[in-house]
Scaffold this motif. Structure first.
Motif, short mmCIF file in Angstrom:
data_model
loop_
_atom_site.label_atom_id
_atom_site.label_comp_id
_atom_site.label_asym_id
_atom_site.label_seq_id
_atom_site.Cartn_x
_atom_site.Cartn_y
_atom_site.Cartn_z
N UNK A 147 9.18 39.63 -91.68
CA UNK A 147 7.76 39.57 -91.42
C UNK A 147 6.90 39.10 -92.56
N UNK A 148 7.50 38.48 -93.57
CA UNK A 148 6.71 37.95 -94.69
C UNK A 148 6.32 36.50 -94.47
N UNK A 149 6.86 35.89 -93.42
CA UNK A 149 6.55 34.50 -93.08
C UNK A 149 6.25 34.45 -91.59
N UNK A 180 3.61 37.21 -103.59
CA UNK A 180 2.27 37.74 -103.80
C UNK A 180 1.69 38.32 -102.52
N UNK A 181 1.92 37.63 -101.40
CA UNK A 181 1.43 38.14 -100.13
C UNK A 181 2.06 39.50 -99.81
N UNK A 182 3.37 39.61 -100.04
CA UNK A 182 4.09 40.85 -99.75
C UNK A 182 3.59 41.99 -100.62
N UNK A 183 3.13 41.68 -101.83
CA UNK A 183 2.62 42.69 -102.74
C UNK A 183 1.14 42.98 -102.53
#
Length: 208
Positions: A172-174, A112-115
């Protein structure tokens, strides 16, 4: 051969998690590399996984999909590799807890964060992960309690949780918290992990 283990994957997919797990078990397997689109959506593969996605395995007539489920299955199917606490061992609860925490709340929160989707504060109770902050704090706790997820022995949970952390920091998603970096440094260069990355990297299309 009826007992052959067939691994359906693509080197640019979550199949990389399963490849690492297979290399940790030391079992013999045959990989079927499927392209995104027509290969995965073809009727023949839909009979294996109706979702038309990889990874999947076929082992002794049993189909298993979903990377976390495959890791758990392989740990039990090949007990000599010692990749899961045995039944009755209290560490098994911790092993299951964090493997499926990564498969559920972590996967959903990071996706969800990535989107670019953020759950409003007043609706956090409607989603399983609550908030990305809570998820990351819980994940940090999980990798900080002992050398490995389930204590002093590496397990399939480390393959799955570690893959989520390693990929997340790479892309870079975490966020790169010290606890995540320390944990990944402990597990990311295991011989099986290096072998698995080498196999999949060799299958990647050449860079333009």
């Amino acid at each position: 051969m009826a007992n052959e283990l067939i691994f359906f994957t693509n080197p640019m997919s979550r199949g990389r998690i399963v490849r690492w797990m297979l290399e940790e078990t030391g079992c013999a397997y045959r990989a079927e590399i499927l392209g995104f689109g027509s290969d995965m959506k073809a009727p023949g593969y839909r009979a294996i996984n109706p979702m038309g996605k990889v990874p999947a395995i076929l082992h002794e007539g049993v189909v298993v999909t979903e990377a976390a489920a495959i890791c758990a299955y392989l740990a039990d199917a090949f007990p000599n590799a010692r990749l899961a606490p045995p039944p009755g061992d209290p560490r098994r609860g911790t092993y299951y807890r964090w493997m499926f925490f990564a498969a559920g709340p972590v996967e959903a929160a990071i996706s969800n964060k990535s989107l670019g989707f953020e759950v409003p504060d007043e609706r956090q109770r409607m989603v399983g992960y609550g908030s990305i902050g809570d998820v990351l704090s819980a994940l940090e706790y999980a990798v900080s309690q002992s050398e490995y997820i389930a204590g002093d022995q590496f397990s399939a949970a480390d393959v799955y949780v570690g893959s989520q952390i390693g990929w997340g920091m790479m892309f870079g998603t975490l966020e790169k918290r010290p606890a995540f970096e320390a944990y990944w440094n402990r597990i990311g260069n295991r011989p099986a992990a290096i072998r698995a990355r080498g196999i999949d990297d060799a299958l990647l299309p050449p860079k333009a």
